[in-house]
Design a protein around this motif. Structure first.
Motif, PDB file in Angstrom:
ATOM      1  N   ARG A  20       0.972  -1.087   0.020  1.00 36.17           N
ATOM      2  CA  ARG A  20      -0.072   0.231  -0.080  1.00 36.17           C
ATOM      3  C   ARG A  20       0.800   1.399  -0.363  1.00 36.17           C
ATOM      4  NH1 ARG A  20      -2.543  -3.090  -1.429  1.00 36.17           N
ATOM      5  NH2 ARG A  20      -4.032  -4.714  -0.795  1.00 36.17           N
ATOM      6  N   VAL A  21       1.468   1.806  -1.216  1.00 39.51           N
ATOM      7  CA  VAL A  21       2.361   2.826  -1.390  1.00 39.51           C
ATOM      8  C   VAL A  21       1.987   4.128  -0.748  1.00 39.51           C
ATOM      9  CG1 VAL A  21       3.108   4.443  -2.736  1.00 39.51           C
ATOM     10  CG2 VAL A  21       3.068   2.540  -3.797  1.00 39.51           C
ATOM     11  N   GLU A  22       0.505   4.036  -0.704  1.00 38.25           N
ATOM     12  CA  GLU A  22      -0.327   5.516  -0.020  1.00 38.25           C
ATOM     13  C   GLU A  22       0.176   5.794   1.589  1.00 38.25           C
ATOM     14  OE1 GLU A  22      -4.736   7.314   0.229  1.00 38.25           O
ATOM     15  OE2 GLU A  22      -4.148   6.355  -1.115  1.00 38.25           O
ATOM     16  N   ASN A  23       0.170   4.531   2.008  1.00 35.55           N
ATOM     17  CA  ASN A  23       0.393   4.567   4.106  1.00 35.55           C
ATOM     18  C   ASN A  23       1.496   3.785   3.680  1.00 35.55           C
ATOM     19  OD1 ASN A  23      -0.224   2.149   3.201  1.00 35.55           O
ATOM     20  ND2 ASN A  23      -2.776   2.860   4.824  1.00 35.55           N
ATOM     21  N   THR A  24       2.073   3.808   2.885  1.00 36.80           N
ATOM     22  CA  THR A  24       3.305   2.926   2.758  1.00 36.80           C
ATOM     23  C   THR A  24       3.723   1.245   3.760  1.00 36.80           C
ATOM     24  OG1 THR A  24       4.537   4.558   5.001  1.00 36.80           O
ATOM     25  CG2 THR A  24       5.151   5.746   2.554  1.00 36.80           C
ATOM     26  N   SER A  25       2.878   0.954   3.305  1.00 34.65           N
ATOM     27  CA  SER A  25       2.422  -0.155   4.551  1.00 34.65           C
ATOM     28  C   SER A  25       2.793  -1.771   3.033  1.00 34.65           C
ATOM     29  CB  SER A  25       1.043  -0.324   5.104  1.00 34.65           C
ATOM     30  OG  SER A  25       0.726   0.639   5.411  1.00 34.65           O
ATOM     31  N   VAL A  26       3.463  -2.901   4.252  1.00 35.10           N
ATOM     32  CA  VAL A  26       3.919  -3.614   3.410  1.00 35.10           C
ATOM     33  C   VAL A  26       3.479  -5.576   4.485  1.00 35.10           C
ATOM     34  CG1 VAL A  26       4.898  -5.756   2.652  1.00 35.10           C
ATOM     35  CG2 VAL A  26       5.337  -2.964   2.442  1.00 35.10           C
ATOM     36  N   TYR A  27       3.124  -5.790   3.644  1.00 40.15           N
ATOM     37  CA  TYR A  27       1.886  -7.563   4.427  1.00 40.15           C
ATOM     38  C   TYR A  27       2.075  -8.578   4.107  1.00 40.15           C
ATOM     39  CZ  TYR A  27      -1.503  -3.532   6.484  1.00 40.15           C
ATOM     40  OH  TYR A  27      -1.711  -1.804   6.758  1.00 40.15           O
ATOM     41  N   ASN A  28       2.545  -9.462   4.674  1.00 41.05           N
ATOM     42  CA  ASN A  28       3.432 -10.479   4.098  1.00 41.05           C
ATOM     43  C   ASN A  28       2.448 -11.173   4.740  1.00 41.05           C
ATOM     44  OD1 ASN A  28       5.948  -9.091   2.249  1.00 41.05           O
ATOM     45  ND2 ASN A  28       6.697  -9.048   4.186  1.00 41.05           N
ATOM     46  N   ILE A  29       1.474 -12.467   3.927  1.00 42.29           N
ATOM     47  CA  ILE A  29       0.959 -13.456   4.298  1.00 42.29           C
ATOM     48  C   ILE A  29       1.351 -14.806   3.973  1.00 42.29           C
ATOM     49  CG2 ILE A  29      -1.581 -14.474   4.670  1.00 42.29           C
ATOM     50  CD1 ILE A  29      -2.198 -11.278   3.888  1.00 42.29           C
ATOM     51  N   ALA A  30       1.770 -15.760   4.882  1.00 46.20           N
ATOM     52  CA  ALA A  30       2.114 -17.128   4.012  1.00 46.20           C
ATOM     53  C   ALA A  30       0.781 -18.242   4.818  1.00 46.20           C
ATOM     54  CB  ALA A  30       3.658 -17.313   5.011  1.00 46.20           C
ATOM     55  N   GLU A  31       0.235 -18.700   3.758  1.00 45.84           N
ATOM     56  CA  GLU A  31      -0.734 -19.301   4.223  1.00 45.84           C
ATOM     57  C   GLU A  31      -0.488 -20.990   4.435  1.00 45.84           C
ATOM     58  OE1 GLU A  31      -3.990 -17.602   1.931  1.00 45.84           O
ATOM     59  OE2 GLU A  31      -3.211 -19.031   0.555  1.00 45.84           O
ATOM     60  N   ILE A  32      -0.187 -21.693   5.646  1.00 41.17           N
ATOM     61  CA  ILE A  32      -0.360 -23.222   5.617  1.00 41.17           C
ATOM     62  C   ILE A  32      -0.865 -24.416   5.991  1.00 41.17           C
ATOM     63  CG2 ILE A  32       1.826 -24.487   7.376  1.00 41.17           C
ATOM     64  CD1 ILE A  32       3.132 -22.291   6.039  1.00 41.17           C
ATOM     65  N   TYR A  33      -0.642 -25.086   5.274  1.00 39.38           N
ATOM     66  CA  TYR A  33      -2.188 -26.395   5.071  1.00 39.38           C
ATOM     67  C   TYR A  33      -1.353 -27.429   5.441  1.00 39.38           C
ATOM     68  CZ  TYR A  33      -4.046 -22.533   2.083  1.00 39.38           C
ATOM     69  OH  TYR A  33      -4.547 -21.670   1.905  1.00 39.38           O
ATOM     70  N   GLY A  34      -2.068 -28.502   6.335  1.00 39.36           N
ATOM     71  CA  GLY A  34      -1.892 -29.392   6.706  1.00 39.36           C
ATOM     72  C   GLY A  34      -2.880 -30.320   6.533  1.00 39.36           C
ATOM     73  N   LEU A  35      -3.915 -30.837   8.637  1.00 35.42           N
ATOM     74  CA  LEU A  35      -4.673 -31.203   8.922  1.00 35.42           C
ATOM     75  C   LEU A  35      -5.526 -30.884   8.395  1.00 35.42           C
ATOM     76  CD1 LEU A  35      -2.805 -32.737  12.115  1.00 35.42           C
ATOM     77  CD2 LEU A  35      -3.512 -34.296   9.851  1.00 35.42           C
TER      78      LEU A  35
END
Length: 194
Positions: A84-99
């Motif tokens: 989000r350039v406007e508010n200089t934010s970065v969000y990293n999301i990693a999805e984990i799958y298993g049971l």
């Protein structure tokens, strides 16, 4: 563009780098170097309209990310980075799958500061780790809206000391749907726009 096609072909089948052989890694590095020489955006940090948006990781050499696949009984799902350039934010999301019913999520929020036309300083400020069901997670977009609204989650939701948890990233290639970055720890990141 031939260089872009060569890179995407080299990456195909490597599961973001998890399955890449040494020969494939060398081919990918060569394709990345070629594409970086053809970068159509000489000052990517200043190209807000291209940089802003939702990105999906398609290849990395980052041990921190690839090691998420080594958790017992779990597999690394998609990894997203929303800028989000406007508010200089970065969000990293990693999805984990298993049971079944135990799908996980690892997320980090950060702020970035332009240091040059190619480099940004990234200061991590929040970490959220938990089960997708308890987080009410159904998409990265909705999850980020909750974070931006200041929601606290039923998870390991902690503030990070941004003075100690920071790094830089050089954006070495950027076009309308592909981004390549090189991090301060020597990691490569190739992302496609979602």
């Amino acid at each position: 563009m031939i260089g872009k096609t060569a890179l995407l072909d080299a990456i195909a089948g490597t599961n973001r780098g998890l399955l890449a052989s040494e020969k494939q890694k060398q081919a990918i590095l060569a394709a990345i170097a070629t594409l970086e020489d053809l970068n159509p955006t000489p000052l990517p940090v200043e190209a807000s309209s291209l940089l802003d948006g939702n990105w999906r990781l398609i290849y990395t050499t980052s041990k921190a990310l690839l090691n998420l696949d080594r958790l017992p009984f779990f597999k690394l799902g998609q990894i997203y980075q929303y800028i989000r350039v406007e508010n200089t934010s970065v969000y990293n999301i990693a999805e984990i799958y298993g049971l079944p019913y135990l799908e996980g999520l690892v997320s980090v929020a950060a702020k970035f500061e332009p240091l040059s036309g190619r480099r940004v300083q990234v200061k991590f400020n929040r970490s959220i780790i938990g089960w997708q069901r308890l987080l009410g997670y159904n998409s990265p977009e909705n999850f980020i809206q909750e974070i931006e609204a200041g929601s606290k989650f039923t998870a390991i939701d902690t503030a990070i000391n941004s003075d100690r948890q920071q790094g830089w990233l050089d954006i070495t290639y950027l076009d309308k749907d592909l981004r390549i970055g090189r991090g301060n720890e020597g990691s490569l990141f190739v992302l496609s726009k979602v």
